[in-house]
Write an enzyme that holds these catalytic residues in place. Structure first.
Site, PDB file in Angstrom:
ATOM      1  N   GLU A 228       2.725  -4.046  38.877  1.00 22.97           N
ATOM      2  CA  GLU A 228       1.774  -4.801  38.044  1.00 22.97           C
ATOM      3  C   GLU A 228       1.833  -6.225  38.539  1.00 22.97           C
ATOM      4  O   GLU A 228       2.817  -6.926  38.340  1.00 22.97           O
ATOM      5  CB  GLU A 228       2.150  -4.688  36.561  1.00 22.97           C
ATOM      6  CG  GLU A 228       1.043  -5.165  35.624  1.00 22.97           C
ATOM      7  CD  GLU A 228       1.164  -6.635  35.251  1.00 22.97           C
ATOM      8  OE1 GLU A 228       0.453  -7.458  35.892  1.00 22.97           O
ATOM      9  OE2 GLU A 228       1.955  -6.963  34.361  1.00 22.97           O
ATOM     10  N   CYS A 262      -0.590 -12.835  33.350  1.00 15.48           N
ATOM     11  CA  CYS A 262      -1.468 -12.137  34.295  1.00 15.48           C
ATOM     12  C   CYS A 262      -2.792 -11.753  33.646  1.00 15.48           C
ATOM     13  O   CYS A 262      -3.834 -11.757  34.298  1.00 15.48           O
ATOM     14  CB  CYS A 262      -0.769 -10.882  34.821  1.00 15.48           C
ATOM     15  SG  CYS A 262       0.718 -11.227  35.782  1.00 15.48           S
TER      16      CYS A 262
END
Length: 468
Positions: A228, A262
């Site tokens: 990720e 993010c």
């Protein structure tokens, strides 16, 4: 980078740690092998009892753990405590649902019995970032441990006390020695651990270079990995949207975690019909944010986690302005001490500007104006990342077009992008691969075994299908 707690509000080094020696790493890896055998033999009920206890401990220690998070990486204290609470939530979610997600699944074939079984694989290395120092770890650890695996944590070097505290929570919850271990090691030592045959898989949340390094090493050793990575999430606002809700959420979506997330919205793509009004309200709201001491409950934005981050974000802003972006507010450091950066809004951002094509990891928002939905989708997809997207419209057909055509791991309509234990989380393109959370997250690190049983004499084949 030294393994140390450095207060981002003051720059003061509070505590330092020595990396583990080769012998200490060896001892922990061997301990993980023994623990993996114990955990795979436990029933779901036994694992669930321990995981629920971990959730209880998180609730009981939320204030102290929240203060530790804020001290190490600068998150506002209210957000830090909320992060600890969310970790308790994910523990309880998998304690309740792991057995359902991993029970044998029957498949109809010409055989007497065919079914799919999910089995643990052993030790999984998690290389985790500093921005959500508890949540990122628990969203890996809860499903991994409930699946019967064991966890090895290599945390970011600036949150060592968070890493130690997480191991303490699991140990105090009754997980046996070796089932979850923190490895205080340097980035250079990670490759050795990934290469070790006793480590069966790796998961990483972090930067593209870090993901490429761990992912390629795992691939060379024929090991599963989940990555990720970064994001440059679009936040699209169309004329039919509730503008007040969109603006209020846009501010929250950009400054979450001091802008260091993010899945924080970074590129605000607004239809030209409402562009002026959105810009006016958004800039006013960003200017009004309170920046200051993260231990003060009224603070909305604290310091960035490390000096290098504030250097990087300021450089991106200045380079964007140099190629034509217009600065509407912010664009500067605040104060002589600590890593404080003013909430910043850029408009007229050229598509080759850093604020448009790089991930901006701080409280910097870029505004783009578009003529219609097709152009909005094109701008949203004009990035190497594909983690999340937020779309604001009250036109259902328009919403369907965005859902179908935006290239991303998740699309939220009239809501802020967020991770939730109940649904899978992850991205496409340079945002990584694999999924965390939901049913898909717990199945990433298991052996999905097909069992095919032909006609046999004696007892029925049903005896082979375990569902306890």
């Amino acid at each position: 980078m030294a393994i140390a707690t450095i207060n981002p509000s003051t720059g003061e080094t509070l505590k330092t740690f020595q990396p583990l020696s080769d012998q200490q790493i060896e001892e922990k890896l061997q301990r993980s092998v023994e623990a993996a055998q114990r955990n795979r033999e436990r029933s779901f009920a036994e694992r669930s009892k321990r995981m629920n206890k971990a959730a209880d401990l998180l609730d009981q220690r939320q204030k102290d753990l929240g203060a530790l998070i804020t001290t190490e990486m600068g998150k506002p204290i209210k957000a830090a405590i909320a992060e600890v609470n969310k970790c308790a939530l994910v523990c309880r979610y998998y304690a309740e649902h792991a057995q359902q997600f991993l029970s044998d699944e029957s498949v109809k074939t010409e055989a007497e019995m065919t079914f799919i079984r999910y089995e643990p694989i052993g030790a999984v290395l998690a290389v985790m970032p500093w921005n959500f120092p508890f949540w990122q770890v628990f969203r890996f650890a809860a499903p991994a441990l409930m699946a019967g695996n064991v966890g090895l944590l290599k945390h970011a070097s600036n949150v060592p006390q968070c890493a130690i505290a997480i191991e303490t929570v699991f140990r105090d919850a009754g997980f046996s020695d070796g089932e979850f271990q923190t490895l205080l090691i340097t980035s250079e030592q990670v490759q050795k651990v990934v290469n070790d045959d006793r480590v069966k898989a790796a998961t990483l949340t972090g930067s593209e270079p870090a993901g490429a390094s761990v992912g390629s090493t795992a691939a060379k050793r024929i090991k599963k990995s989940v990555l990720e990575l970064g994001g440059s999430d679009p936040f699209v606002v169309m004329p039919s949207a509730n503008l007040e809700d969109a603006v209020n959420t846009a501010v929250k979506a950009r400054i979450v975690n001091n802008g260091q997330s993010c899945i924080a919205a970074k590129r605000f793509i607004v239809h030209e019909k409402i562009g002026d009004e959105f810009e006016r309200r958004f800039v006013a709201a960003m200017k009004a944010l309170k920046v200051g001491d993260p231990m003060d409950e009224s603070t909305e934005i604290g310091p960035l986690a490390m000096p290098q981050i504030i250097n990087d974000i300021d450089e991106q802003v200045q380079r964007s302005i140099a190629v034509g972006a217009k600065l509407l507010t912010g664009g500067k450091r605040i104060g002589a001490l600590g890593n404080f950066y003013a909430p910043t809004v850029l408009s007229n951002v050229p598509h080759n500007a850093p604020a448009a094509c790089e991930e901006t990891f701080g409280p910097v928002a870029s505004l783009f104006r578009v003529r219609d939905a097709d152009e909005a989708i094109a701008v949203a997809n004009e990035t190497k990342f594909g983690l999340g997207a937020s779309v604001w419209t009250r036109d259902r057909d328009e919403a369907s077009r965005f859902i179908d055509r935006i290239e991303t791991g998740q699309v939220f309509v009239n809501a802020m992008v967020a991770s939730d234990p109940r649904v899978p989380f992850g991205g496409v393109k340079h945002s990584g691969f694999g999924r965390e959370l939901g049913v898909y997250g717990i199945r990433e690190f298991v052996n999905i075994k097909t069992v095919w049983i032909a006609k046999m004499d004696g007892e029925g084949a049903s005896r082979y299908s375990a569902t306890e």
